[in-house]
Scaffold this motif. Structure first.
Motif, PDB file in Angstrom:
ATOM      1  N   GLU A  92      -1.196  -1.489  -4.100  1.00  0.00           N
ATOM      2  CA  GLU A  92      -2.504  -0.905  -3.646  1.00  0.00           C
ATOM      3  C   GLU A  92      -2.421   0.625  -3.500  1.00  0.00           C
ATOM      4  O   GLU A  92      -1.746   1.071  -2.551  1.00  0.00           O
ATOM      5  CB  GLU A  92      -2.949  -1.643  -2.308  1.00  0.00           C
ATOM      6  CG  GLU A  92      -2.860  -2.944  -2.529  1.00  0.00           C
ATOM      7  CD  GLU A  92      -4.127  -3.591  -3.115  1.00  0.00           C
ATOM      8  OE1 GLU A  92      -5.183  -2.640  -3.064  1.00  0.00           O
ATOM      9  OE2 GLU A  92      -4.034  -4.871  -3.502  1.00  0.00           O
ATOM     10  N   THR A 113       4.159   4.528   4.621  1.00  0.00           N
ATOM     11  CA  THR A 113       3.243   5.495   5.560  1.00  0.00           C
ATOM     12  C   THR A 113       3.894   6.536   6.217  1.00  0.00           C
ATOM     13  O   THR A 113       5.093   6.558   6.010  1.00  0.00           O
ATOM     14  CB  THR A 113       2.531   4.454   6.354  1.00  0.00           C
ATOM     15  OG1 THR A 113       1.669   5.327   7.270  1.00  0.00           O
ATOM     16  CG2 THR A 113       3.792   3.953   7.418  1.00  0.00           C
ATOM     17  N   VAL A 142      -5.534  -5.085   4.311  1.00  0.00           N
ATOM     18  CA  VAL A 142      -5.368  -3.725   3.463  1.00  0.00           C
ATOM     19  C   VAL A 142      -3.946  -4.269   2.642  1.00  0.00           C
ATOM     20  O   VAL A 142      -4.273  -4.147   1.174  1.00  0.00           O
ATOM     21  CB  VAL A 142      -5.172  -2.411   4.275  1.00  0.00           C
ATOM     22  CG1 VAL A 142      -4.726  -1.282   3.174  1.00  0.00           C
ATOM     23  CG2 VAL A 142      -6.286  -2.275   5.068  1.00  0.00           C
ATOM     24  N   PRO A 192      -2.938   4.773   5.057  1.00  0.00           N
ATOM     25  CA  PRO A 192      -3.808   3.596   5.232  1.00  0.00           C
ATOM     26  C   PRO A 192      -3.828   2.969   6.626  1.00  0.00           C
ATOM     27  O   PRO A 192      -2.962   3.434   7.401  1.00  0.00           O
ATOM     28  CB  PRO A 192      -3.047   2.588   4.367  1.00  0.00           C
ATOM     29  CG  PRO A 192      -1.492   3.133   4.301  1.00  0.00           C
ATOM     30  CD  PRO A 192      -1.682   4.726   4.383  1.00  0.00           C
ATOM     31  N   SER A 222       0.950  -1.233   0.275  1.00  0.00           N
ATOM     32  CA  SER A 222       0.072   0.065  -0.015  1.00  0.00           C
ATOM     33  C   SER A 222       1.003   1.192  -0.063  1.00  0.00           C
ATOM     34  O   SER A 222       1.740   1.503   0.879  1.00  0.00           O
ATOM     35  CB  SER A 222      -0.838   0.157   1.325  1.00  0.00           C
ATOM     36  OG  SER A 222      -1.744   1.156   1.270  1.00  0.00           O
ATOM     37  N   SER A 271      -3.141   4.417  -2.433  1.00  0.00           N
ATOM     38  CA  SER A 271      -3.490   4.962  -1.310  1.00  0.00           C
ATOM     39  C   SER A 271      -3.741   6.603  -1.226  1.00  0.00           C
ATOM     40  O   SER A 271      -2.582   7.076  -1.543  1.00  0.00           O
ATOM     41  CB  SER A 271      -2.986   4.606   0.050  1.00  0.00           C
ATOM     42  OG  SER A 271      -3.494   5.344   1.176  1.00  0.00           O
ATOM     43  N   SER A 272      -4.571   7.416  -1.222  1.00  0.00           N
ATOM     44  CA  SER A 272      -4.708   8.887  -1.151  1.00  0.00           C
ATOM     45  C   SER A 272      -4.627   9.265   0.118  1.00  0.00           C
ATOM     46  O   SER A 272      -4.353  10.468   0.327  1.00  0.00           O
ATOM     47  CB  SER A 272      -5.737   9.293  -1.925  1.00  0.00           C
ATOM     48  OG  SER A 272      -7.089   8.776  -1.253  1.00  0.00           O
ATOM     49  N   GLU A 273      -4.955   8.722   1.080  1.00  0.00           N
ATOM     50  CA  GLU A 273      -4.787   8.919   2.419  1.00  0.00           C
ATOM     51  C   GLU A 273      -3.742   7.797   3.432  1.00  0.00           C
ATOM     52  O   GLU A 273      -3.520   6.792   2.711  1.00  0.00           O
ATOM     53  CB  GLU A 273      -6.218   9.092   3.242  1.00  0.00           C
ATOM     54  CG  GLU A 273      -6.899  10.153   2.383  1.00  0.00           C
ATOM     55  CD  GLU A 273      -8.264  10.190   3.254  1.00  0.00           C
ATOM     56  OE1 GLU A 273      -8.601   9.442   4.039  1.00  0.00           O
ATOM     57  OE2 GLU A 273      -9.053  11.165   2.775  1.00  0.00           O
TER      58      GLU A 273
END
Length: 315
Positions: A125, A143, A137, A131, A96, A127-129
């Motif tokens: 995967e 991150t 997920v 995760p 992600s 992710s705009s925000e």
């Protein structure tokens, strides 16, 4: 050792993942009545209801969600451990990653990963925000938060913002600022915050979650306030602001990973002025309980090496 009905666990995991009894039956090639029987056995053993059923809709109860987090991870570890002993080298991993980091930094480097480590089958995967860190997920994450004690983290990048514009726009700026167009950039006179105010500033809202927050922080890093009346054009994401700068619409604030390819280096000019640290740090995160999985550790080492080699992270 007290264990639940073991045959029921893959059935439970499939239903929880697919949100469907019939889809789970099809995936496991068993009848739907067999699926229902296994779940009934498991719920009887646990003394808890695991699913809410409403017609064809299936959702996890709070207890079911908690159980799925643990069981899903355990089954995955059993599968990976078995594959290693069987000599199956391929590692299927879901990563992600923020959309901008993926598009501008990671995707251009994937051919090198595939060449060096062909056994890794990587699925991205987007992710705009930030995760939620969970096996449901992805297997691992990029991150900016370290808020789960169940995960381990490796620093990839500490974000800093600096102004850029297109090559053509830079020549226009230099003419308007009364500078010779020819001198080499290493001898370029710095552009002051006051001089920047005379040109449109392209702002990314999502960085500080407020209008012009990125440019306010940049001016503040120079000990100044952004002048009232500054022309600011607003964008929701940095990708949009950077594309506007590419098409000569003004000056954007961007970071290192957004300009990590040769084409970006040719298209944009980094203005001779200061940068500002946002406080965001990008980490590669993986579940500590899965630290022995070769695929995750191979991907971790490759990402850290690439971040160092590409100048995102100091050695």
């Amino acid at each position: 050792m007290r264990l639940p009905p073991l045959k029921a666990l893959p059935v439970f995991e499939a239903i929880a993942r697919l949100n469907s009894f019939s889809a789970a039956a099809e995936e496991l090639t068993i009848t739907q009545s067999a699926v229902s029987h296994q779940i009934k056995q498991l719920e009887t053993y646990l003394g808890e209801r695991l699913f809410w059923r409403s017609g064809r809709t299936v959702t996890l109860t709070d207890e079911g969600r908690q159980y799925f987090d643990a069981v899903g991870s355990a089954l995955l570890q059993i599968e990976r451990a078995s594959e290693q002993l069987l000599g199956h080298e391929e590692s299927r991993l879901r990563l992600s990653v923020f959309s901008s980091f993926a598009v501008r930094w990671l995707v251009p480097r994937l051919p090198d990963l595939q060449r060096l480590h062909p056994q890794i089958d990587l699925a991205l995967e987007m992710s705009s925000e930030n995760p939620v860190l969970s096996d449901r997920v992805a297997d691992c994450f990029i991150t900016i938060h370290r808020d789960s004690r169940a995960y381990s983290y490796d620093l990839l990048y500490e974000e800093r913002l600096f102004p850029v514009c297109s090559q053509d726009y830079w020549q226009r700026m230099r003419r308007e600022l009364g500078r010779d167009v020819e001198p080499e950039r290493r001898d370029e006179q710095p552009v002051s915050p006051g001089e920047m105010t005379g040109f449109p500033l392209l702002s990314t809202h999502s960085i500080f979650d407020r209008p012009a927050g990125d440019w306010e922080a940049w001016y503040s890093a120079a000990g100044e306030l952004m002048p009232t009346g500054t022309r600011v054009q607003h964008f929701s994401h940095m990708l949009l602001a950077l594309e506007a700068a590419r098409f000569h619409q003004g000056i954007a604030l961007t970071n290192d990973y957004m300009l990590s390819t040769r084409k970006d280096s040719e298209d944009f000019v980094r203005l001779p002025t200061h940068s500002v640290v946002t406080g965001d740090k990008f980490y590669f995160a993986w579940k500590t309980s899965r630290r022995r999985e070769r695929g995750i550790q191979t991907l971790r080492r490759w990402l850290v090496d690439e971040a160092i080699r590409g100048g995102l992270r100091g050695e």
